[in-house]
Design an enzyme around this catalytic site. Structure first.
Site, PDB file in Angstrom:
ATOM      1  N   HIS A  17      -9.710 -27.456  33.471  1.00  0.00           N
ATOM      2  CA  HIS A  17     -10.926 -27.521  32.811  1.00  0.00           C
ATOM      3  C   HIS A  17     -12.321 -27.155  34.028  1.00  0.00           C
ATOM      4  O   HIS A  17     -12.905 -27.727  33.030  1.00  0.00           O
ATOM      5  CB  HIS A  17     -10.405 -29.131  32.154  1.00  0.00           C
ATOM      6  N   HIS A 104       5.691 -33.850  35.154  1.00  0.00           N
ATOM      7  CA  HIS A 104       4.928 -32.725  35.580  1.00  0.00           C
ATOM      8  C   HIS A 104       3.927 -33.464  36.838  1.00  0.00           C
ATOM      9  O   HIS A 104       4.467 -33.857  37.454  1.00  0.00           O
ATOM     10  CB  HIS A 104       3.187 -32.905  34.353  1.00  0.00           C
ATOM     11  N   ASP A 349       2.407 -25.688  25.626  1.00  0.00           N
ATOM     12  CA  ASP A 349       3.719 -24.685  25.354  1.00  0.00           C
ATOM     13  C   ASP A 349       5.453 -24.854  25.235  1.00  0.00           C
ATOM     14  O   ASP A 349       5.757 -25.762  25.462  1.00  0.00           O
ATOM     15  CB  ASP A 349       3.311 -23.863  26.757  1.00  0.00           C
TER      16      ASP A 349
HETATM   17  C1  LIG Z   1       2.811 -20.476  31.570  1.00  0.00           C
HETATM   18  C2  LIG Z   1       2.700 -21.440  31.821  1.00  0.00           C
HETATM   19  C3  LIG Z   1       2.568 -22.485  30.540  1.00  0.00           C
HETATM   20  C4  LIG Z   1       2.796 -23.697  31.108  1.00  0.00           C
HETATM   21  N1  LIG Z   1       2.374 -24.623  30.158  1.00  0.00           N
HETATM   22  C5  LIG Z   1       3.162 -25.798  30.193  1.00  0.00           C
HETATM   23  C6  LIG Z   1       2.891 -27.085  29.412  1.00  0.00           C
HETATM   24  O1  LIG Z   1       1.798 -26.507  28.187  1.00  0.00           O
HETATM   25  N2  LIG Z   1       2.869 -28.363  29.612  1.00  0.00           N
HETATM   26  C7  LIG Z   1       3.064 -28.701  30.910  1.00  0.00           C
HETATM   27  O2  LIG Z   1       3.921 -29.793  30.295  1.00  0.00           O
HETATM   28  N3  LIG Z   1       3.714 -27.952  31.445  1.00  0.00           N
HETATM   29  C8  LIG Z   1       3.581 -26.425  31.438  1.00  0.00           C
HETATM   30  N4  LIG Z   1       3.691 -25.405  32.399  1.00  0.00           N
HETATM   31  C9  LIG Z   1       4.476 -25.523  33.306  1.00  0.00           C
HETATM   32  C10 LIG Z   1       3.912 -26.121  35.006  1.00  0.00           C
HETATM   33  O3  LIG Z   1       2.461 -25.850  35.258  1.00  0.00           O
HETATM   34  C11 LIG Z   1       4.494 -27.726  35.493  1.00  0.00           C
HETATM   35  O4  LIG Z   1       5.798 -27.543  35.099  1.00  0.00           O
HETATM   36  C12 LIG Z   1       4.184 -28.072  36.182  1.00  0.00           C
HETATM   37  O5  LIG Z   1       2.144 -28.568  37.257  1.00  0.00           O
HETATM   38  C13 LIG Z   1       4.428 -29.531  37.060  1.00  0.00           C
HETATM   39  O6  LIG Z   1       4.889 -28.510  37.909  1.00  0.00           O
HETATM   40  P1  LIG Z   1       6.310 -27.846  38.811  1.00  0.00           P
HETATM   41  O7  LIG Z   1       7.027 -27.759  37.382  1.00  0.00           O
HETATM   42  O8  LIG Z   1       6.640 -26.669  39.236  1.00  0.00           O
HETATM   43  O9  LIG Z   1       7.192 -28.798  39.055  1.00  0.00           O
HETATM   44  C14 LIG Z   1       3.324 -23.931  32.166  1.00  0.00           C
HETATM   45  C15 LIG Z   1       3.942 -23.218  33.066  1.00  0.00           C
HETATM   46  C16 LIG Z   1       3.810 -22.035  33.229  1.00  0.00           C
HETATM   47  C17 LIG Z   1       4.533 -20.552  34.394  1.00  0.00           C
END
Ligand SMILES: Cc1cc2nc3c(=O)[nH]c(=O)nc-3n(C[C@H](O)[C@H](O)[C@H](O)COP(=O)(O)O)c2cc1C
Length: 402
Positions: A17, A104, A349
């Site tokens: 943001h 998260h 997502d």
């Molecule tokens: C294209 C894309 C979209 C994402 N959208 C979301 C989202 O809408 N909500 C969410 O909680 N995590 C989303 N993530 C994942 C988070 O960015 C990520 O899971 C979170 O930062 C925790 O990090 P880690 O999963 O690498 O441990 C997305 C990841 C990608 C690659």
């Protein structure tokens, strides 16, 4: 850190943001013709809101070149790329002022830095990947023009729904040691021919209409999220890339892929399934190729042997977890330890894999580009030395071999 690469160096910046996100790309060769539109194509494929599996956050993700390019040609100097964050809604996340989102990165960022962005995922948000996709588009343009490299990723599973004939999970059949189950001829044909146009025909980016439809149906639950896998193939990569021993090609690829948010697994070639079959079936026998070089008749190695590319197709698969943020109430704890329930608001997502496709392609391009520049530097340095004629024959290729 926020920089990847040795000679093709990509630094991304920006939080979910803040005013803008983007990248500085250092090491791009001078003289490459490049416009904003060349970069925009992949950024548009990464944008949210293209299927019901992705967040409705509305961003144009229009790239603005800041430096390093004049009259549509790269100068060899750092290329600065900027994309504005336009659809920021920090208030969507007010519950998470009290609660770290389960699975998260809110709590770990606080543990590490002692401070975090006031709303959204900050650097852990997928907005960060915009810089990667933009940088990858530049690497890919060079690779395609000079070497004819083709990189295509696609969704190979969502939850338990798998594209038929892809590298699948281990079979329960104890007596079945047929590697064909893991890497079938249909799969090898698919990866040798698949195009981005075919992939994009389905909003889920699974290039098999019936499976794609089942994936869409399986993700109708607006209150929950689901994971999946992305398979990627890189074609026409020259042999000899990769820096054994610590920077083997697959190690660099695995590093790059596992740096993408939400990734949990990486496998190359026959992967985990390949561990279950004997060498007599798993080995890739050599064959003569046009031009006098050796190729391999099968390709369970996934195009890499000894950490070095062997000119065969490089294919690998990445596992993405179910996104952490769900609107369904979850029993958890506040930052101060008070138990409670969190039902996240905001736009999220339900499944990241369709949007992860161009991100995977971008990271693949960045890895190949970096390894190519390293190998070309070595070859150039070696070519300046006088030829050595005193070596025993076992140290060099025999006469006539290439
Ligand atoms: C294209 C894309 C979209 C994402 N959208 C979301 C989202 O809408 N909500 C969410 O909680 N995590 C989303 N993530 C994942 C988070 O960015 C990520 O899971 C979170 O930062 C925790 O990090 P880690 O999963 O690498 O441990 C997305 C990841 C990608 C690659």
């Amino acid at each position: 850190m926020s920089t990847y690469g040795s000679l093709f160096r990509v630094t991304t910046y920006g939080e979910s943001h803040c005013a803008s996100v983007g990248a500085i790309i250092d090491g791009c060769p001078p003289g490459l013709q490049l416009t904003e539109q060349d970069i925009q194509v992949q950024l548009t494929r990464r944008r949210p809101g293209q299927s019901n599996l992705t967040t409705p956050r509305n961003e144009k993700d229009q790239v603005h070149i800041q430096s390093g390019i004049e009259h549509g040609v790269t100068l060899g100097t750092p290329i600065g790329l900027l994309v504005k964050n336009e659809d920021q809604r920090p208030h969507d996340y007010s519950e998470t002022d009290l609660y770290p989102r389960p699975s998260h990165a809110d709590y770990t960022y606080l543990q590490k830095y002692g401070i975090k962005a006031s709303s959204g995922g900050g650097r852990s948000s997928a907005r960060e990947t915009i810089g990667r996709v933009a940088a990858g588009a530049i690497a890919e343009r060079y690779l395609k023009q000079v070497y004819g490299v083709e990189i295509v990723a696609f969704v190979s599973s969502v939850g338990k729904i798998h594209l038929p004939f892809t590298t699948g999970p281990s079979s329960d059949d104890q007596d079945n040691d047929d590697i064909g189950d893991a890497v079938s001829p249909e799969f090898l044909k698919l990866i040798s021919t698949i195009t981005r146009e075919e992939v994009d025909k389905q909003p889920t980016r699974c290039p098999h209409p019936e499976t794609a439809e089942r994936m869409t149906q399986a993700t109708k639950d607006a209150q929950d999220s689901i994971g999946g896998t992305v398979t990627c193939v890189i074609r026409n990569v020259p042999g000899g890339l990769g820096e054994p021993v610590f920077d083997k090609f697959e190690a660099k690829l695995g590093h790059a892929m596992l740096s993408i948010p939400a990734t949990k697994a990486f496998e190359i070639g026959s992967g985990f399934r390949g561990t279950e079959v004997p060498g007599s079936k798993h080995n890739d026998p050599f064959i003569a190729r046009d031009g006098g070089k050796l190729g391999t008749g099968t390709n369970w190695s996934g195009g890499v042997q000894g950490g070095i590319t062997n000119s065969e197709d490089i294919y690998f698969r990445i596992g993405f977890k179910s996104p952490a943020t769900i609107s369904q109430a979850q029993q958890t704890a506040q930052y101060d330890g008070t138990p409670g329930t969190l039902a996240a608001r905001g736009r999220h997502d339900p499944c990241v894999v369709p949007r992860a496709v161009p991100i995977v392609e971008a990271m693949a391009a960045i890895v190949v580009m970096d390894q190519l520049l390293i190998q070309n530097a070595r070859k150039t340095a070696a070519s300046l030395l006088p030829p050595v004629t005193t070596l025993p024959p076992t140290m060099i290729l025999p006469p006539g071999a290439k």
